[in-house]
Write a protein that holds these residues in place. Sequence first.
Motif, PDB file in Angstrom:
ATOM      1  N   ARG A   1      10.239   4.197   5.644  1.00 42.08           N
ATOM      2  CA  ARG A   1       9.909   3.711   4.291  1.00 42.08           C
ATOM      3  C   ARG A   1      10.778   2.529   3.885  1.00 42.08           C
ATOM      4  NH1 ARG A   1      12.934   8.151   3.516  1.00 42.08           N
ATOM      5  NH2 ARG A   1      14.838   7.855   2.309  1.00 42.08           N
ATOM      6  N   ASP A   2      10.230   1.747   2.971  1.00 44.44           N
ATOM      7  CA  ASP A   2      10.939   0.638   2.328  1.00 44.44           C
ATOM      8  C   ASP A   2      11.476  -0.402   3.307  1.00 44.44           C
ATOM      9  OD1 ASP A   2      10.358   1.727  -0.175  1.00 44.44           O
ATOM     10  OD2 ASP A   2      12.167   2.948  -0.173  1.00 44.44           O
TER      11      ASP A   2
ATOM     12  N   GLY B   1       0.769   9.960   7.498  1.00 42.65           N
ATOM     13  CA  GLY B   1       1.906  10.848   7.718  1.00 42.65           C
ATOM     14  C   GLY B   1       3.120  10.108   8.241  1.00 42.65           C
ATOM     15  N   LEU B   2       2.930   8.847   8.636  1.00 43.02           N
ATOM     16  CA  LEU B   2       4.036   7.965   9.047  1.00 43.02           C
ATOM     17  C   LEU B   2       4.422   7.032   7.909  1.00 43.02           C
ATOM     18  CD1 LEU B   2       2.809   7.009  12.622  1.00 43.02           C
ATOM     19  CD2 LEU B   2       4.798   8.418  12.044  1.00 43.02           C
ATOM     20  N   LEU B   3       3.434   6.324   7.368  1.00 39.91           N
ATOM     21  CA  LEU B   3       3.654   5.363   6.289  1.00 39.91           C
ATOM     22  C   LEU B   3       2.389   5.240   5.452  1.00 39.91           C
ATOM     23  CD1 LEU B   3       5.300   2.378   8.231  1.00 39.91           C
ATOM     24  CD2 LEU B   3       6.441   3.877   6.597  1.00 39.91           C
ATOM     25  N   CYS B   4       2.552   5.170   4.153  1.00 44.18           N
ATOM     26  CA  CYS B   4       1.408   4.834   3.301  1.00 44.18           C
ATOM     27  C   CYS B   4       1.012   3.390   3.598  1.00 44.18           C
ATOM     28  CB  CYS B   4       1.779   4.951   1.823  1.00 44.18           C
ATOM     29  SG  CYS B   4       2.021   6.644   1.263  1.00 44.18           S
ATOM     30  N   PRO B   5      -0.277   3.081   3.582  1.00 46.41           N
ATOM     31  CA  PRO B   5      -0.692   1.701   3.853  1.00 46.41           C
ATOM     32  C   PRO B   5      -0.311   0.748   2.717  1.00 46.41           C
ATOM     33  CG  PRO B   5      -2.591   3.087   3.363  1.00 46.41           C
ATOM     34  CD  PRO B   5      -1.395   3.985   3.390  1.00 46.41           C
ATOM     35  N   ALA B   6      -0.334  -0.533   3.019  1.00 47.52           N
ATOM     36  CA  ALA B   6      -0.094  -1.553   1.988  1.00 47.52           C
ATOM     37  C   ALA B   6      -1.099  -1.332   0.861  1.00 47.52           C
ATOM     38  CB  ALA B   6      -0.252  -2.947   2.584  1.00 47.52           C
ATOM     39  N   GLY B   7      -0.657  -1.565  -0.362  1.00 47.72           N
ATOM     40  CA  GLY B   7      -1.514  -1.344  -1.525  1.00 47.72           C
ATOM     41  C   GLY B   7      -1.415   0.069  -2.073  1.00 47.72           C
ATOM     42  N   THR B   8      -0.537   0.877  -1.447  1.00 45.81           N
ATOM     43  CA  THR B   8      -0.291   2.246  -1.914  1.00 45.81           C
ATOM     44  C   THR B   8       1.205   2.544  -1.832  1.00 45.81           C
ATOM     45  OG1 THR B   8      -0.542   3.301   0.253  1.00 45.81           O
ATOM     46  CG2 THR B   8      -2.553   2.999  -1.048  1.00 45.81           C
ATOM     47  N   TYR B   9       1.602   3.669  -2.429  1.00 42.64           N
ATOM     48  CA  TYR B   9       2.994   4.116  -2.341  1.00 42.64           C
ATOM     49  C   TYR B   9       3.031   5.638  -2.438  1.00 42.64           C
ATOM     50  CZ  TYR B   9       3.538   5.529  -7.217  1.00 42.64           C
ATOM     51  OH  TYR B   9       3.431   6.192  -8.411  1.00 42.64           O
TER      52      TYR B   9
ATOM     53  N   LYS C   1       1.072  -3.613  -6.324  1.00 44.18           N
ATOM     54  CA  LYS C   1       2.327  -4.325  -6.053  1.00 44.18           C
ATOM     55  C   LYS C   1       2.957  -3.956  -4.714  1.00 44.18           C
ATOM     56  CE  LYS C   1       3.360  -4.507 -10.970  1.00 44.18           C
ATOM     57  NZ  LYS C   1       4.265  -4.038 -12.027  1.00 44.18           N
ATOM     58  N   ALA C   2       2.460  -2.933  -4.063  1.00 40.09           N
ATOM     59  CA  ALA C   2       3.021  -2.494  -2.777  1.00 40.09           C
ATOM     60  C   ALA C   2       2.439  -3.363  -1.658  1.00 40.09           C
ATOM     61  CB  ALA C   2       2.723  -1.018  -2.549  1.00 40.09           C
ATOM     62  N   ASN C   3       3.173  -4.378  -1.269  1.00 35.62           N
ATOM     63  CA  ASN C   3       2.685  -5.348  -0.289  1.00 35.62           C
ATOM     64  C   ASN C   3       2.839  -4.906   1.160  1.00 35.62           C
ATOM     65  OD1 ASN C   3       1.962  -7.213  -2.293  1.00 35.62           O
ATOM     66  ND2 ASN C   3       4.053  -7.990  -2.395  1.00 35.62           N
TER      67      ASN C   3
ATOM     68  N   PHE D   1       8.008   3.340  -3.988  1.00 38.13           N
ATOM     69  CA  PHE D   1       7.894   3.135  -5.431  1.00 38.13           C
ATOM     70  C   PHE D   1       6.824   2.075  -5.658  1.00 38.13           C
ATOM     71  CE2 PHE D   1      10.940   0.162  -3.786  1.00 38.13           C
ATOM     72  CZ  PHE D   1      10.656  -1.032  -4.436  1.00 38.13           C
ATOM     73  N   CYS D   2       6.256   2.066  -6.850  1.00 35.38           N
ATOM     74  CA  CYS D   2       5.233   1.082  -7.173  1.00 35.38           C
ATOM     75  C   CYS D   2       5.904  -0.070  -7.901  1.00 35.38           C
ATOM     76  CB  CYS D   2       4.133   1.703  -8.041  1.00 35.38           C
ATOM     77  SG  CYS D   2       2.789   0.546  -8.373  1.00 35.38           S
ATOM     78  N   GLY D   3       6.131  -1.138  -7.195  1.00 32.55           N
ATOM     79  CA  GLY D   3       6.785  -2.293  -7.779  1.00 32.55           C
ATOM     80  C   GLY D   3       7.159  -3.294  -6.710  1.00 32.55           C
ATOM     81  N   VAL D   4       7.747  -4.367  -7.151  1.00 32.80           N
ATOM     82  CA  VAL D   4       8.204  -5.417  -6.252  1.00 32.80           C
ATOM     83  C   VAL D   4       9.573  -5.036  -5.724  1.00 32.80           C
ATOM     84  CG1 VAL D   4       8.752  -7.874  -6.110  1.00 32.80           C
ATOM     85  CG2 VAL D   4       6.887  -7.100  -7.569  1.00 32.80           C
ATOM     86  N   ARG D   5       9.843  -5.346  -4.465  1.00 30.63           N
ATOM     87  CA  ARG D   5      11.166  -5.040  -3.887  1.00 30.63           C
ATOM     88  C   ARG D   5      12.257  -5.665  -4.734  1.00 30.63           C
ATOM     89  NH1 ARG D   5      11.420  -3.786   1.997  1.00 30.63           N
ATOM     90  NH2 ARG D   5      13.312  -5.003   1.957  1.00 30.63           N
TER      91      ARG D   5
END
Length: 159
Positions: A61-62, A90-98, A119-121, A127-131
């Motif tokens: 993540r992140d 189960g590994l990573l949420c896709p871009a556009g999700t969190y 905002k999840a690029n 988290f839902c936001g910009v890094r």
Amino acid sequence: TNASLKSIDVSGNIMSGPIPSTLLKSTDSDEEIYLDLSSNNFIGEVPGELARFDKMTLYLRDNMITGINPALCENDGWNDGDVGEFSCDGLLCPAGTYSENYGRQTVGGQLAQCQRCEKANYFGASFCGVRSSATSERFSFAAFGVVTATVAILAVLII
């Protein structure tokens, strides 16, 4: 092979660049592996070479990951069965999700699901936001060679 290597945790460091395809190359594929690369600046696709392990806990993540090699999504036993239950999510949420705190879907502890977030690029947002600006500060260390040295040290440890 490096049969004694079972756990690597480099989370929250200033590591950047692609995840090496040679990561854990000399580790026995029958070993149960714990690998935490979360909260760094890794980029690109998660390499398919990791699919050779039957049992792995993999936290990513992140980071700035843009894809997952599909072979990884077939490892049903990974992340305590979350990959078997949710496939790539189960590994990573896709871009556009969190997925808050996890960056992936899991049934462990409490159910964590990938939720929509414009905002999840990148894959694996927790988290839902910009890094945050902390990410920019991490990049500033690259000028001093810290990132390169850290990746080189990791490569030596895992090859």
